[in-house]
Design an enzyme around this catalytic site. Structure first.
Site, PDB file in Angstrom:
ATOM      1  CG  ASP A 169      -1.805   1.110   1.362  1.00  0.00           C
ATOM      2  OD1 ASP A 169      -1.633   2.076   0.587  1.00  0.00           O
ATOM      3  OD2 ASP A 169      -2.715   1.051   2.213  1.00  0.00           O
ATOM      4  CG  LEU A 170       2.078   2.739  -3.821  1.00  0.00           C
ATOM      5  CD1 LEU A 170       1.790   3.381  -5.157  1.00  0.00           C
ATOM      6  CD2 LEU A 170       3.562   2.367  -3.724  1.00  0.00           C
ATOM      7  CD  GLU A 230      -3.547  10.883 -30.251  1.00  0.00           C
ATOM      8  OE1 GLU A 230      -3.279   9.747 -29.883  1.00  0.00           O
ATOM      9  OE2 GLU A 230      -3.908  11.784 -29.474  1.00  0.00           O
ATOM     10  CG  ASP A 286      -2.926  14.105 -23.452  1.00  0.00           C
ATOM     11  OD1 ASP A 286      -2.293  13.503 -22.571  1.00  0.00           O
ATOM     12  OD2 ASP A 286      -3.484  13.523 -24.406  1.00  0.00           O
ATOM     13  CG  HIS A 303       3.973  14.059 -26.632  1.00  0.00           C
ATOM     14  ND1 HIS A 303       4.860  13.472 -25.767  1.00  0.00           N
ATOM     15  CD2 HIS A 303       2.774  13.452 -26.384  1.00  0.00           C
ATOM     16  CE1 HIS A 303       4.226  12.567 -25.033  1.00  0.00           C
ATOM     17  NE2 HIS A 303       2.957  12.538 -25.388  1.00  0.00           N
ATOM     18  CE  LYS A 360      -6.586  12.078 -27.149  1.00  0.00           C
ATOM     19  NZ  LYS A 360      -5.388  11.275 -27.316  1.00  0.00           N
TER      20      LYS A 360
HETATM   21  C1  BG6 Z   1       0.063  10.317 -24.746  1.00  0.00           C
HETATM   22  C2  BG6 Z   1      -1.233  11.033 -24.576  1.00  0.00           C
HETATM   23  O1  BG6 Z   1       1.110  10.997 -24.108  1.00  0.00           O
HETATM   24  O2  BG6 Z   1       0.373  10.219 -26.135  1.00  0.00           O
HETATM   25  C3  BG6 Z   1      -2.357  10.336 -25.332  1.00  0.00           C
HETATM   26  O3  BG6 Z   1      -1.573  11.081 -23.191  1.00  0.00           O
HETATM   27  C4  BG6 Z   1      -1.957  10.145 -26.779  1.00  0.00           C
HETATM   28  O4  BG6 Z   1      -3.569  11.087 -25.253  1.00  0.00           O
HETATM   29  C5  BG6 Z   1      -0.576   9.500 -26.895  1.00  0.00           C
HETATM   30  O5  BG6 Z   1      -2.943   9.322 -27.392  1.00  0.00           O
HETATM   31  C6  BG6 Z   1      -0.106   9.485 -28.323  1.00  0.00           C
HETATM   32  O6  BG6 Z   1       1.055   8.711 -28.414  1.00  0.00           O
HETATM   33  P1  BG6 Z   1       1.431   7.982 -29.774  1.00  0.00           P
HETATM   34  O7  BG6 Z   1       2.792   7.438 -29.529  1.00  0.00           O
HETATM   35  O8  BG6 Z   1       0.384   6.933 -29.997  1.00  0.00           O
HETATM   36  O9  BG6 Z   1       1.375   9.031 -30.827  1.00  0.00           O
END
Ligand code: BG6
Length: 484
Positions: free
Chosen positions: A86-87, A213, A232, A237, A337
């Site tokens: 249990d953390l 995506e 996100d 990224h 998305k």
């Molecule tokens: C994640 C996000 O960091 O990267 C997701 O939380 C996203 O929402 C994903 O779908 C995309 O990663 P990849 O490698 O599939 O492009």
């Protein structure tokens, strides 16, 4: 070199979707150092055998060629161990210490603590690891995004991490940095003399980074509605890719030399004001539509999305890197998305020739760095068609398919990054100051949206987002690559 890898949150989504498949691939490729052990830690009541059975079952969902045979799994499973704890209970961390100490043949050379839990737990887990003495020099800690939800929370996480671990022990993952095409970008820029003289404002008209995506928010409606595309995908990224494209050549191929240069780019980004957010940032939210031939639901129809959610599922923005190399060159970033395709790429649009001797033809060169679905490079050039009419030029592309060229040695992002952690290579991990600078830059956007009731613009699933995203680039006389 022996290692112990402790996955804290060993039965969670990340562990089975990303980490276990990547570890298995590394094992299959013979890249995991000999004598390694993997310990999954979680609250569930499981034995070693129970955990192995659970992983095996989950592996049935892994796509064809990446799925282990029974024999392969049996050998891989020998590495897997399980500990229930249990953390939230400080006393439980001593169990990890005892497990590590009870290693046949003595303590491992390297111990990796992979925090695959909800980030809310990072400060507690780090503090408890420290209190249990699990922070000695041979221990590395891996932190998964999202690291905070704004500058203050990111700083707080970093403060706690730093109070327990040295910066060199902290591996902050941005899995985009593990993608082969991103490493190739370093090779392209700094391993070849060809592009570097052109890699600047005099030759480049604009740079576009698209992380599109086709999937929706899926089963993560609750998380996503509290997060949004800016936090996100853009804060991490997209900005990491931007730094890789825009940075100055590092003096050495070492982690701090690279990260110093990336930090300088983040510090040079044009800051947003309330007005420039309105002008230079477009946010969108998907509605029902059709993606790749199938009808799909809108954001509000997804599970666990609150009816009043104003969270953006799409962002397009324009920024600049304010330094001598890039002054006034637009950098466009875009992610979303339920867009028309899964397509991640960086497009470098060069300037047209200064004077065209071919009437009516002056199509600028374009370099496309493709991240996914394929991993490759396309260089678009003009060539003579050979039809007997000298002006009959046509666009052709030099097309390098790295998946084909290097088929045997390709490894996935998580596999690469996990192996780097074990080997202690920090080059592809994000330093705390970079991460905080990225938050500092996105925060005015978050604040402006908070204060603005208009909310995101709707777009139909299966399109390239709201029309305002095209207008954003059209204002500069540009177009997104699919419109060119
Ligand atoms: C994640 C996000 O960091 O990267 C997701 O939380 C996203 O929402 C994903 O779908 C995309 O990663 P990849 O490698 O599939 O492009």
């Amino acid at each position: 070199m022996s290692f112990d890898l402790v996955i804290i949150g060993g039965t969670g989504d990340l562990a089975w979707r990303k980490l276990m498949p990547a570890l298995f691939q590394a094992f299959r490729h013979g890249k995991l150092p000999e004598g390694g052990r993997i310990l999954a830690v979680s609250r569930q009541d499981l034995s070693d055998a129970g955990y192995r059975g659970w992983v095996k079952e989950r592996f049935q969902e892994v796509e064809g060629a990446k799925r282990p045979s029974d024999d392969e799994f049996a050998r891989f499973a020998g590495l897997l161990h399980y500990l229930r704890l249990d953390l939230s209970r400080p006393a439980d961390y001593a169990q990890i210490r005892s497990w590590l100490a009870a290693r046949p043949g003595g303590a491992a050379d390297v111990v990796v603590m992979y925090l695959a839990t909800s980030p809310d737990l990072f400060p507690t887990v780090c503090a408890q690891l420290g209190a249990a003495g699990l922070n000695s020099d041979n221990i590395r800690v891996v932190l998964e995004k999202p690291l905070g939800r704004d500058l203050a929370s990111a700083q707080e996480i970093n403060r706690v991490v730093r109070s327990v671990f040295r910066e060199e022990q902290a591996f902050r993952i941005d899995h985009y940095l593990g993608k082969p095409s991103v490493q190739n970008l370093m090779a392209l820029r700094f391993g070849n003399a060809l592009f570097e003289p052109l890699w600047r404002r005099e030759s480049i008209a604009n740079i576009q980074i698209t992380l599109a995506e086709s999937i929706g928010v899926g089963t993560r409606g609750d998380f996503y509605s509290r997060t949004g595309a800016l936090r996100d995908m853009i804060q991490n990224h997209a900005l990491q890719l931007l730094t890789m494209v825009a940075m100055e050549p590092p003096s050495r191929n070492d982690a701090d030399a690279i990260r110093d240069e990336k930090l300088k780019v983040l510090r040079s980004l044009k800051p947003f004001s309330e007005d420039s957010v309105v002008r230079d940032v477009v946010r969108g939210q998907y509605r029902a539509g059709s993606v790749e031939g199938s009808r799909v639901a809108g954001y509000f129809e997804e599970d666990e999305v609150p009816a009043e959610s104003r969270t953006e599922t799409f962002v397009a923005l324009r920024t600049e890197v304010r330094n001598w190399r890039w002054a006034s060159v637009p950098f466009y970033l875009r992610t979303g998305k339920r867009l028309a395709a899964r397509d991640a790429q960086i497009v470098v649009n060069f300037r047209p020739t200064p004077h065209s001797i071919f009437p009516g033809v002056n199509q600028p060169n374009k370099l496309v760095i493709k991240l996914q679905p394929e991993d490759g490079l396309e260089l678009h050039l003009l060539a003579a068609k050979g039809t007997g009419q000298s002006e009959a030029l046509s666009s052709v592309s030099l097309d390098l398919d790295f998946d084909k060229a290097f088929a045997e040695n390709r490894v996935g992002a998580y596999e690469r990054l996990l192996l780097d952690v074990i080997a202690g290579r920090l080059n592809l991990f994000v330093r705390s100051d970079e991460q905080e600078e990225a938050w500092r830059w996105v925060e005015p956007i978050l604040d402006a949206w908070q204060a603005d009731d208009t909310g995101p613009r709707p777009y139909m699933a299966g399109t390239w987002g709201p029309a305002a995203a095209s207008a954003l680039v059209a204002r500069d006389g540009c177009a997104w690559s699919e419109e060119q």
